[in-house]
Write an enzyme that holds these catalytic residues in place. Structure first.
Site, PDB file in Angstrom:
ATOM      1  N   HIS A  83       0.843  -1.203   0.000  1.00 57.48           N
ATOM      2  CA  HIS A  83       0.000   0.000   0.000  1.00 57.48           C
ATOM      3  C   HIS A  83       0.874   1.246   0.000  1.00 57.48           C
ATOM      4  O   HIS A  83       1.925   1.272   0.648  1.00 57.48           O
ATOM      5  CB  HIS A  83      -0.906   0.016   1.233  1.00 57.48           C
ATOM      6  CG  HIS A  83      -2.204   0.720   0.979  1.00 57.48           C
ATOM      7  ND1 HIS A  83      -3.344   0.076   0.555  1.00 57.48           N
ATOM      8  CD2 HIS A  83      -2.541   2.021   1.092  1.00 57.48           C
ATOM      9  CE1 HIS A  83      -4.319   0.939   0.411  1.00 57.48           C
ATOM     10  NE2 HIS A  83      -3.860   2.156   0.728  1.00 57.48           N
ATOM     11  N   ASP A 162     -14.093   1.917   6.373  1.00 59.56           N
ATOM     12  CA  ASP A 162     -13.051   2.715   5.714  1.00 59.56           C
ATOM     13  C   ASP A 162     -13.587   3.312   4.423  1.00 59.56           C
ATOM     14  O   ASP A 162     -13.292   4.464   4.107  1.00 59.56           O
ATOM     15  CB  ASP A 162     -11.792   1.890   5.430  1.00 59.56           C
ATOM     16  CG  ASP A 162     -10.736   2.732   4.711  1.00 59.56           C
ATOM     17  OD1 ASP A 162     -10.363   3.786   5.263  1.00 59.56           O
ATOM     18  OD2 ASP A 162     -10.327   2.382   3.589  1.00 59.56           O
ATOM     19  N   ARG A 169     -13.552  11.889   4.246  1.00 59.51           N
ATOM     20  CA  ARG A 169     -12.276  12.608   4.451  1.00 59.51           C
ATOM     21  C   ARG A 169     -11.881  13.337   3.173  1.00 59.51           C
ATOM     22  O   ARG A 169     -11.424  14.477   3.203  1.00 59.51           O
ATOM     23  CB  ARG A 169     -11.168  11.625   4.858  1.00 59.51           C
ATOM     24  CG  ARG A 169     -11.282  11.141   6.295  1.00 59.51           C
ATOM     25  CD  ARG A 169     -10.352   9.958   6.532  1.00 59.51           C
ATOM     26  NE  ARG A 169      -8.971  10.295   6.330  1.00 59.51           N
ATOM     27  CZ  ARG A 169      -8.047   9.456   5.852  1.00 59.51           C
ATOM     28  NH1 ARG A 169      -8.365   8.209   5.541  1.00 59.51           N
ATOM     29  NH2 ARG A 169      -6.808   9.844   5.717  1.00 59.51           N
ATOM     30  N   SER A 184      -6.743   3.921   8.223  1.00 61.55           N
ATOM     31  CA  SER A 184      -7.383   3.638   6.940  1.00 61.55           C
ATOM     32  C   SER A 184      -6.600   2.550   6.199  1.00 61.55           C
ATOM     33  O   SER A 184      -7.165   1.556   5.718  1.00 61.55           O
ATOM     34  CB  SER A 184      -7.433   4.934   6.118  1.00 61.55           C
ATOM     35  OG  SER A 184      -7.670   4.670   4.769  1.00 61.55           O
ATOM     36  N   LYS A 188      -7.547  -1.892   5.995  1.00 56.73           N
ATOM     37  CA  LYS A 188      -7.707  -2.643   4.740  1.00 56.73           C
ATOM     38  C   LYS A 188      -6.733  -3.813   4.702  1.00 56.73           C
ATOM     39  O   LYS A 188      -7.066  -4.903   4.249  1.00 56.73           O
ATOM     40  CB  LYS A 188      -7.457  -1.716   3.537  1.00 56.73           C
ATOM     41  CG  LYS A 188      -8.558  -0.686   3.319  1.00 56.73           C
ATOM     42  CD  LYS A 188      -8.407   0.046   1.997  1.00 56.73           C
ATOM     43  CE  LYS A 188      -7.420   1.175   1.991  1.00 56.73           C
ATOM     44  NZ  LYS A 188      -7.845   2.396   2.664  1.00 56.73           N
TER      45      LYS A 188
HETATM   46  N1  URA Z   1      -4.325   5.444   1.423  1.00 53.34           N
HETATM   47  C1  URA Z   1      -5.377   5.000   2.153  1.00 53.34           C
HETATM   48  O1  URA Z   1      -5.881   3.907   1.911  1.00 53.34           O
HETATM   49  N2  URA Z   1      -5.828   5.762   3.144  1.00 53.34           N
HETATM   50  C2  URA Z   1      -5.299   6.957   3.463  1.00 53.34           C
HETATM   51  O2  URA Z   1      -5.762   7.588   4.381  1.00 53.34           O
HETATM   52  C3  URA Z   1      -4.203   7.436   2.683  1.00 53.34           C
HETATM   53  C4  URA Z   1      -3.729   6.651   1.660  1.00 53.34           C
END
Ligand code: URA
Length: 442
Positions: A83, A162, A169, A184, A188
């Protein structure tokens, strides 16, 4: 029963909220019991007052548990996820996930959409005609098991809290809080169930973290959350002062990622991808040494196997794999324009955040919650930092959803460029590496 207004007030005054209170906020908001306005006020209170490590872990756990927690332990291949904390032109996930799958790992990843001025892997993937990222938990797990490569969005089954909080957000400017970013991302990752996780933590004007210290702190926060949940987590800190690569947008970034998988593409994208993919293989235990990992990554690209994996994933998710061979995946923008240099010299600055906002104005991102994004909108840079330019020469091409949006994007993009007389010193793009596991062989 708690009251969201009282919880916002307490947070604003710097009080620590309990795990029960945080779970209540997440469950109520996901279930529709808290409206967007009071939730946005609470998110803003978190942005201003911050959260402790214990609060961030509790928030992450509540968000991960808002949907199904997948168990991938039955999958034979080692499972690994990746990520990015967000950037401009950051298409690294589209490159490293197929590479890791081609090298023998199973990549099961939940991604996000564009956030603020940054792009999102889901918006980019959805530019591929027909492709769906809305997968049930069963379909996600089956594809991980069968193909060894799946990328999905948050859904009613997977990290739904999320999904809702992320969209809010984005619409309310409550993005750049380390606690909200960490929860966040890690919610995931924990829900998707992979045993190893590699994080690309960006730093610079186009990132949410502006200094290396902030980026390290965010990386350590996420590594801590992952370790407590029994996962192996690594982080690569990468520069995001100027955009990564030359393409910013949705279809245009898939096109650039495909170029890298075909063995070409921009040097900076290749360098970050090589580092991140190598760590994915190392952390997953596919290989034991760094040099072997790098060789394996390069040969999966050279043999065409990595690109083949991307094609198979596109087909498995109902997309048209042949679109990957078409310029801009076959999309044509409604309006196109060029930004020209107003003097000769060298590009001394190319502000990634400003470029990101210009791409949003062009139509590649959202200004309001639920806005559609235009797959064809984006920016193709012709000059980056250190490049010589002639007065009247092209700096960038902009593709937009309308003439009005084109004019706005060009105005913003103009502010991103600075042209001077002397090239600034070259800087590395992969800056630092941090790991949450002991005994890694480097
Ligand atoms: N990627 C995400 O999944 N969440 C965030 O808050 C920032 C980047």
């Amino acid at each position: 029963m708690p009251d969201i207004r009282a919880l916002s007030e307490r947070k604003r005054h710097g009080e620590e909220l309990s795990a029960d209170e945080l779970r209540w906020i997440v469950d109520e908001y996901a279930g529709g019991g808290i409206d967007d306005a009071p939730m946005a006020a609470w998110l803003m209170a978190v942005c201003c007052a911050g959260m402790t490590q214990a609060e961030t872990s509790a928030l992450t756990e509540a968000m991960a548990r808002s949907g199904r927690m997948l168990d991938l332990s039955g999958i034979e291949r080692p499972t690994v996820d990746k990520h990015s904390t967000g950037g401009v032109g950051d298409k690294v996930s589209l490159v490293v996930c197929p590479i890791s799958a081609a090298c023998g790992a199973c990549v099961a990843k939940m991604s996000g959409r564009g956030l603020g001025h940054t792009g999102g892997t889901i918006d980019k993937l959805e530019a591929i005609p027909g492709l769906t990222t809305d997968l049930s938990a069963e379909r996600f797990t089956e594809q991980a098991q069968g193909l060894g490569l799946v990328i999905a969005a948050q859904s009613a089954d997977l990290a739904p809290a999320d999904g809702k909080m992320y969209a809010l957000r984005d619409a309310t400017g409550t993005v750049d809080s380390p606690a909200l970013i960490a929860s966040s991302i890690m919610s995931k990752k924990l829900a998707a169930g992979c045993e190893s996780i590699v994080l690309e933590v960006t730093v610079g004007s186009g990132a949410f973290m502006r200094t290396r210290d902030e980026a390290r702190a965010l990386a350590e926060l996420m590594i801590g959350i992952g370790r407590r949940a029994g996962r192996k987590v690594g982080a690569v800190i990468t520069a995001m002062d100027e955009p990564l690569g030359f393409a910013i947008g949705n279809a245009i970034e898939v096109e650039e990622a495909v170029a890298v998988l075909k063995g070409g593409g921009p040097q900076d994208v290749k360098e970050v991808s090589l580092t991140v993919a190598s760590w994915m293989l190392l952390l997953a235990g596919v290989v034991a040494g760094r040099d072997v990992a790098r060789e394996m990554v390069m040969s999966s690209v050279g043999s065409g196997e990595a690109l083949e994996y991307l094609r198979k994933m596109v087909a498995a998710q109902d997309g048209d794999p042949d679109a990957l061979d078409r310029p801009m995946l076959g999309w044509a923008p409604d309006a196109t324009g060029e930004l020209m240099a107003d003097r000769s010299g060298v590009v001394t600055r190319l502000d990634a955040r400003q470029v990101g906002y210009a791409a949003v104005s062009a139509g590649a991102g959202r200004r309001r919650k639920g806005d559609p994004v235009d797959p064809a909108a984006g920016i193709r840079l012709a000059a980056k930092v250190g490049d010589s330019v002639q007065c009247g020469g092209m700096l960038a091409q902009v593709m937009a959803s309308s003439r009005e949006r084109l004019a706005e994007a060009l105005r913003q993009l103009e502010r991103a460029y600075e042209i001077g007389d002397e090239a600034p010193p070259k800087t590395d793009v992969a800056l630092d590496e941090l790991f949450g596991v002991g005994g890694m062989q480097q």
